[in-house]
Structures are given as structure tokens and as C-alpha cells.
Design an enzyme around this catalytic site. Structure first.
Site, PDB file in Angstrom:
ATOM      1  N   SER A 198     -44.281  -0.819  35.862  1.00  0.00           N
ATOM      2  CA  SER A 198     -43.847  -1.529  34.663  1.00  0.00           C
ATOM      3  C   SER A 198     -43.140  -0.670  33.633  1.00  0.00           C
ATOM      4  O   SER A 198     -42.341  -1.184  32.844  1.00  0.00           O
ATOM      5  CB  SER A 198     -45.047  -2.222  34.007  1.00  0.00           C
ATOM      6  OG  SER A 198     -46.071  -1.284  33.729  1.00  0.00           O
ATOM      7  N   LYS A 248     -40.049  -4.699  29.599  1.00  0.00           N
ATOM      8  CA  LYS A 248     -40.229  -5.575  28.442  1.00  0.00           C
ATOM      9  C   LYS A 248     -38.927  -6.122  27.857  1.00  0.00           C
ATOM     10  O   LYS A 248     -38.929  -7.173  27.212  1.00  0.00           O
ATOM     11  CB  LYS A 248     -40.995  -4.831  27.353  1.00  0.00           C
ATOM     12  CG  LYS A 248     -42.478  -4.649  27.642  1.00  0.00           C
ATOM     13  CD  LYS A 248     -43.240  -5.937  27.419  1.00  0.00           C
ATOM     14  CE  LYS A 248     -44.732  -5.714  27.401  1.00  0.00           C
ATOM     15  NZ  LYS A 248     -45.487  -6.954  27.103  1.00  0.00           N
TER      16      LYS A 248
END
Length: 407
Positions: free
Chosen positions: A300, A51
Site C-alpha cells: 500500500s 491513497k
């Protein structure tokens, strides 16, 4: 718009704040699937997730006036840390609204980067509504975690790194929550090589993107239910949805039980901690009906608290029949426990826990219940232990959750 030029600009920007996450070849999953499987370990980023890419690039595109107002966002954790860290580097105030269900480790780390944390709502969508309220009230600049083209462009730089390192990649598997990562990765992958197939992977209990693609427009789910908290989103992004429609080849959905097994596999075979949302693409490998292809699974993130880890490991061992509980009835007389213990030792069952209950019945000839939690090598070994108990006349019953039994 997400263009090749914007992706190149984003790649240059995020290279200043990201760790190099080179592809890891998985011998274990390659052998399991008949493909060449690689992992893109974004769980190894400084903030524990990809992110930071989108957050940092987004901030780099803001005006001085927008930065001066301070930033606000909503996030289940990883985007929160990305914005908090990027804001700290830029010297900007950041306020993060997180669902009340967010793991403590993500809350504490977000605070550790200097951001103010506000807990509101049970899921992302409720936290996001609160963040918009605060933005209106205090004039903050809102940084959306996924429905923002600059953010999605920053996330998409992952595809550039994958293709530079593995130009002949056939498939890229990407976790999907709101869709920002998948939109960025799929768009850039198709710009660089239209032959690459990009597969989005969602939790079955939060498959908002799959339902939206079926409908041909963005739709919201009435509720979500998944242990993959980072992808527990009711409604995908409106702005990024057209990019998903154009560039994503398919969506795979994963049950929570599959994530539990995937966590155990990653810990044991790769010595890696990957959070449940990041494990979506690992679990999806067994759903791919292809062979002899080069597949990259994007991991992720890796932000998981130890209590959740402990619970998942326990459930994973039970699912793999490596831990099980069996109940037998014994006569209430000396030496009976020793007989059972000797039998288990002969079968190489490792006793983890014993519960000895003398008060299950008034018939003391067969009235002592012995519950034994045993560690085994797997299903075959477990069945052999149960059969040995049965052959010895103990009539074992496997104890399932909530105290129910199966023969």
C-alpha cells in the site's frame, strides 16, 4: 453505492494522476510459500502510496461550492499526501490534521504539496476528532480517509488493474486500517469475479476490523499499539463496514516482529522500500494455508523515514541471528583479547563492536568482561561461534536487551 459503473468512472479519473504499477512476480516468496506470488507496488505511486486514488476521485465528485470552501482531512500520512496532491492539482486549499506521532517524512511531504498541516493527538482517531472541529469552525469540506464510499471506490480501482493484468488471480491480500482500501478492492473484485478471495490483513495491535466482524457491527478498540502507523486505527468505518462484511473472506493479523523481518526480506530480495502498513500483506503470505495459488499482495505504501528504516534493519538482523552480542570473562593480562580475536577470525565471525570492562570484579584472574557484537550468516553460524567460544573455555553468555543474559 459502490457499483461497477462508479468503479469504471473512478478508474478513468484516477488514471490521470497515478503511476502505472504493474504486478511484480516474487520468485523469493513464491519459493517460500509454494504459490505464485505477485506484488501490486502502490509504494511506487508519485505520493508514495495508493491513497491518491481515493482522494482524487473524491475531489472529482465535489461541487464547485464544496471545493471553494477548502478541504480538510485527518491522516497518519498517506491519505494526507493524496489529498494534498489532488487538491494542488485541482487548485483547492487543503488542511491536513496529522497525529503527532506521524513520521517526519510524511509531514514534510504533505507540506511540500502545498497543504497546511496541523499536528494533533497521538493516533488517527484523535487527529480525526480535531479535523471535524476545524471543519465545523471554518466550514471546510471534510474528506474522510476511509469511511467514504467515493474514496473507497477510488481505492478499489487497484482491483481492476490487478484483474486486467492477472485474470486468474486466486487471492488478493489487502492491508486494513479503517477499511476503505479493503472495502473498495473486495467489492470490485467480487463484482468482476466472485471466485476471487480477498483477505484483509491487520496489525495484531490494531485489529479493529477483526473485532468488528466478530461482533457483527463496528466496535472500537480502547487503544492501539503497532509500528504500522498507517493502519493504527481504533475504529473502522461505519459506511464501508457492510461492504467488508459481504465481500472480505477472512482477516489475518500480523505481529510487529513479523513486519520487521518482512522489511528486511523486501530490501534484500526485491530492493524495495515498503512501509510497515504495506508490509502486512507480505508477512501474511506465510500465514496462507494454500499451495499452487496465484496470490497478489497489495503493497500500500513506501513512505518511511530513514531513522525508522535504520532501526528496523537493526532489529531485523538481530531477529535473524545475523547480529548478536556475546559476553565472556577474561583474565586481566596481555594477549587475552588477541586469543579471542583469533578464535572469532577462525570461525569467520565479523566483529562490529567491542566493549572491554576491567572493573566488573576485583578478581583480576577472571575479571575482565568482554562484550562482542558479531555479524554472522544466520542462526547456524551464530551457534557455531558460541560453541567455539564455549569449547575454548570462555563460558559465553548471549546478551539480550536491557543487559540481561542467556546461557
Amino acid at each position: 453505492m459502490m457499483t461497477l459503473e462508479s468503479f469504471e468512472e473512478a478508474a478513468e479519473a484516477v488514471s490521470k494522476v497515478t503511476q502505472e504499477t504493474k504486478l511484480l512476480y516474487s520468485e523469493y516468496y513464491s519459493g517460500q510459500t509454494g504459490n505464485k506470488v505477485y506484488f501490486k507496488p502502490e509504494n511506487m505511486q508519485y505520493t508514495g502510496a495508493y491513497k491518491v486514488r481515493g482522494a482524487y476521485y473524491k475531489i472529482s465528485t465535489l461541487t464547485d461550492e464544496e471545493k471553494a470552501r477548502g478541504l480538510i482531512t485527518a491522516s497518519a500520512g498517506n491519505h494526507a499526501q493524496g489529498v494534498a496532491y489532488a487538491a494542488k492539482l485541482a487548485g483547492i486549499k487543503a488542511t491536513i490534521v496529522m497525529p503527532t506521532t506521524t513520521p517526519l517524512i510524511k509531514v514534510n511531504r504533505t507540506k511540500g504539496y502545498g497543504a497546511e498541516v496541523v499536528l494533533a493527538g497521538d493516533v488517527f482517531d484523535e487527529a480525526c476528532a480535531k479535523a471535524y472541529e476545524l471543519a465545523d469552525e471554518f466550514g471546510y469540506t471534510f474528506v474522510h480517509p476511509f469511511d467514504d464510499l467515493a474514496v473507497a471506490t477510488g481505492q478499489g480501482t487497484i482491483a481492476m488493474e490487478i484483474i486486467k493484468e492477472l485474470p486468474t488471480v486466486d487471492y488478493i491480500l489487502v492491508p486494513v486500517g479503517g477499511g476503505g482500501l479493503c472495502a473498495g478492492v473486495s467489492t470490485l473484485a467480487k463484482l468482476l469475479n466472485p471466485k476471487i478471495k480477498v483477505i484483509g490483513v491487520e496489525p495484531a495491535g490494531a485489529n479493529c476490523m477483526q473485532e468488528s466482524l466478530k461482533a457483527g457491527h463496528v466496535v472500537g478498540l480502547p487503544d492501539v499499539n503497532t509500528i504500522a502507523d498507517g493502519t493504527a486505527v481504533k475504529c473502522p468505518g461505519e459506511k464501508i463496514f457492510p461492504y467488508i462484511q459481504e465481500n472480505v473472506d477472512d482477516i489475518i493479523t500480523i505481529e510487529d516482529s513479523e513486519l520487521i523481518v518482512a522489511f528486511l526480506d523486501m530490501v534484500e530480495n526485491h530492493k524495495m522500500i515498503v512501509e510497515n502498513s504495506g508490509l502486512l500483506t507480505v508477512a501474511a503470505l506465510k500465514h496462507m494455508n494454500v499451495e499452487k495459488k496465484k496470490i497478489v499482495s497489495v503493497l500500500s505504501g513506501g513512505n518511511m523515514d530513514v531513522i525508522t528504516m535504520a532501526s528496523i534493519v537493526q532489529h531485523g538482523l538481530i531477529q535473524r541471528d545475523r547480529v548478536f552480542t556475546v559476553s565472556v570473562l577474561l583474565p586481566d593480562k596481555p594477549g587475552e583479547l588477541a586469543k579471542v580475536s583469533t578464535l572469532l577470525a577462525k570461525e569467520q565471525g565479523n566483529v562490529i563492536k567491542l566493549e572491554h570492562n576491567q572493573f566488573i570484579s576485583i578478581n583480576r584472574n577472571a575479571a575482565v568482561e568482554l562484550r562482542i557484537t558479531i555479524e554472522a550468516y544466520g542462526t547456524e553460524h551464530k551457534n557455531a561461534i558460541v560453541q567455539a567460544l564455549n569449547d575454548a573455555g570462555y563460558r559465553p553468555k548471549l546478551v539480550k536487551s536491557k543487559g540481561t543474559y542467556t546461557e
